[in-house]
Enzyme design. Structure first.
Site, short mmCIF file in Angstrom:
data_model
loop_
_atom_site.label_atom_id
_atom_site.label_comp_id
_atom_site.label_asym_id
_atom_site.label_seq_id
_atom_site.Cartn_x
_atom_site.Cartn_y
_atom_site.Cartn_z
N LYS A 1 54.62 -19.79 -9.23
CA LYS A 1 55.23 -20.86 -8.43
C LYS A 1 54.34 -21.10 -7.23
O LYS A 1 53.61 -20.20 -6.80
CB LYS A 1 56.62 -20.44 -7.95
CG LYS A 1 57.53 -21.61 -7.69
CD LYS A 1 58.13 -22.12 -8.97
CE LYS A 1 58.96 -23.36 -8.76
NZ LYS A 1 59.74 -23.66 -9.97
N ASP B 1 58.43 -29.63 -8.73
CA ASP B 1 59.68 -28.97 -8.34
C ASP B 1 60.22 -29.85 -7.21
O ASP B 1 59.85 -31.03 -7.15
CB ASP B 1 59.41 -27.51 -7.90
CG ASP B 1 60.68 -26.66 -7.82
OD1 ASP B 1 61.12 -26.17 -8.86
OD2 ASP B 1 61.25 -26.49 -6.71
N1 GLU Z 1 59.84 -26.26 -11.43
C1 GLU Z 1 60.40 -26.24 -12.74
C2 GLU Z 1 61.13 -24.94 -13.02
O1 GLU Z 1 61.67 -24.34 -12.16
C3 GLU Z 1 59.40 -26.59 -13.82
C4 GLU Z 1 58.21 -25.70 -13.95
C5 GLU Z 1 57.19 -26.20 -14.98
O2 GLU Z 1 57.45 -27.13 -15.70
O3 GLU Z 1 56.12 -25.59 -15.00
O4 GLU Z 1 61.27 -24.50 -14.12
#
Ligand code: GLU
Length: 453
Positions: free
Chosen positions: A134, A174
């Site tokens: 992340k 996100d």
């Molecule tokens: N931010 C989204 C999650 O929490 C998507 C992450 C992604 O697609 O890599 O899953």
């Protein structure tokens, strides 16, 4: 949340938690996310002594790599601004690091680490070959011009590019990062590296390498997960009244899919309050207000006859059958949970990451509510990102209908894995234990196989 109110952990995992708290003292969200996983997986360790011998747990709670960097940029008034950038590359044992970027003033290392840690298990649960990561920044996009957002994104990528790549680390969106920001970030990566490397980012525009259904996938997936939980009991979402929080990408498409499945979603919210629309939230108007005009949620109520705005409150006071918290972490606390239970809620499917506090989860579970934790219920977003990576690698484009059918199938699989693991570990119907155990098992087996790395 304070750690003192958390339930005691099994003795086998307590020392790992103590080390996490000692090493990461000012990171309450990260501690909370670790506590939840450790509270579930002691029986898995008992059944697999090799996980203990290989120190899987001790390694798993320490990110493989953490990157923090300065993001300097110049605003429209010519003033210098400095933000902080983050990328926490938590685990690459199942595939390249994978997880979104969040731009929000609340972002700090604790929040990025909790999200990265959750992402490991979520991604494992999807059954795809993706690791966990992340990132993001404490940059606040609200009120910024498009030119400022572009300059910020370019400066952010000027540092981050060296850590990314389709086989290394693949970010996505996100909170605060949507197709517009991803466009600027991808463009700068392409410029710096001189590579049009489609698979190094997901959530791209469908005109330039993005996948159909990626935008809708997290919200759609959370609704499919609710429908799966009800399906076990011979029921479905049809005819149900639903409360949704948030008004971003996840909330908008959760509302839309709830309506398509015959339910009525009566709320949406932002940090200023929530709106109630008994006729069902008008998705086109909500999108116009939040994504095109970028206004506060009260503008929805003023443009929609019969809708009302409730200032400074959250939608959990509403009598509903289903709740889909889709705003942010710890947005639903113990008193909210008690209100929902008193009003007869039967299903909670988490569209956001960790939106319910541990105390709220305990209230739901004690009341027999079907509770789908985020790492299972919102896995449809990242799962569809993995579909985007597949399409990019094969230079293919799949249709909307085909992609949605695959998402539905993936959510069925995520539900089945969590459901089955909960049964296997003697906690039938407990999707927290089920999701944590199933995700953990997959990651742990891979870690044992690949040696002490
Ligand atoms: N931010 C989204 C999650 O929490 C998507 C992450 C992604 O697609 O890599 O899953």
């Amino acid at each position: 949340m304070s750690t003192s109110t958390l339930v005691a952990l099994p003795a086998a995992v307590q020392p790992v938690y103590d080390t996490v708290v000692a090493r990461n003292p000012h990171e309450p969200e990260f501690q909370q996310a670790v506590h939840e996983v450790l509270g579930s997986i002691a029986p898995v360790l008992e059944r697999h002594p090799k996980f203990v011998e290989a120190g899987v747990l001790e390694r798993m709670v320490e990110p493989e790599r953490q990157i923090m960097f300065r993001v300097p940029w110049v605003d429209d008034a010519g003033r210098l601004q400095v933000n902080r950038g983050f990328r926490v590359q938590f685990s690459s044992v199942l595939g390249p690091y994978k997880g979104g970027l969040r731009f929000h003033p609340s972002v700090n290392l604790s929040i990025i680490k909790f999200l990265g840690f959750e992402q490991i298990f979520k991604n494992a649960l999807t059954g795809q070959g993706i690791g966990g990561a992340k990132g993001g920044s404490d940059f606040d996009p609200r009120g910024r011009s498009e030119a400022e957002i572009m300059r910020f994104c370019q400066s952010f990528m000027n540092e981050l590019y060296r850590h990314l790549g389709e086989h290394t680390d693949v970010p996505a969106g996100d909170i605060g990062v949507g197709a517009r920001e991803i466009g600027f970030l991808f463009g700068q990566y392409r410029k710096i590296t001189n590579r049009h490397e489609s698979g190094m980012f997901t959530g791209k525009g469908v005109q330039w390498g993005g996948a159909e259904v990626r935008t809708e996938a997290t919200g759609y997936g959370a609704v499919f997960f609710a429908d799966e939980m009800l399906g076990v009991h011979g029921d479905s979402l049809a005819g149900k009244r639903v409360a949704v929080s948030g008004s971003g990408n996840v909330a908008i498409y959760a509302i839309s899919k709830a309506h398509q499945l015959g339910a009525t979603a009566v709320t949406a919210s932002d940090s200023s309050g929530f709106v109630v629309d008994e006729a069902g939230i008008d998705v086109d108007l909500l999108r116009q207000v939040k994504e095109v005009d970028r206004l506060r949620i009260s503008a929805y109520a003023s443009q929609r006859p019969g809708a009302r705005f409730v200032e400074g409150a959250r939608p959990w006071e509403m009598p509903v059958d289903v709740a889909i918290p889709s705003a942010t972490q710890n947005e639903l606390d113990e008193s909210d949970a008690r209100a929902l239970v008193a009003n007869g809620v039967r299903v909670v499917s988490e569209g956001a990451n960790m939106p319910s506090t541990p105390e709220a989860v305990a209230v739901f579970q004690a009341a027999g509510v079907l509770f789908g934790p985020g790492k299972a219920a919102n896995a449809g977003g990242v799962a569809t990102s993995a579909l985007e990576m597949s399409q990019n690698a094969a230079r293919q484009r799949w249709s909307f209908d085909d992609s949605e059918a695959r998402l539905r199938e993936i959510m069925r699989g995520v539900h089945a894995s969590a459901f089955e693991a909960a049964e296997r570990y003697g906690r039938p119907g407990d999707y927290v234990v089920g999701a944590n155990s199933a995700g953990f098992e997959r990651v742990a087996h891979a870690m044992v196989a690949q040696g002490v790395i």
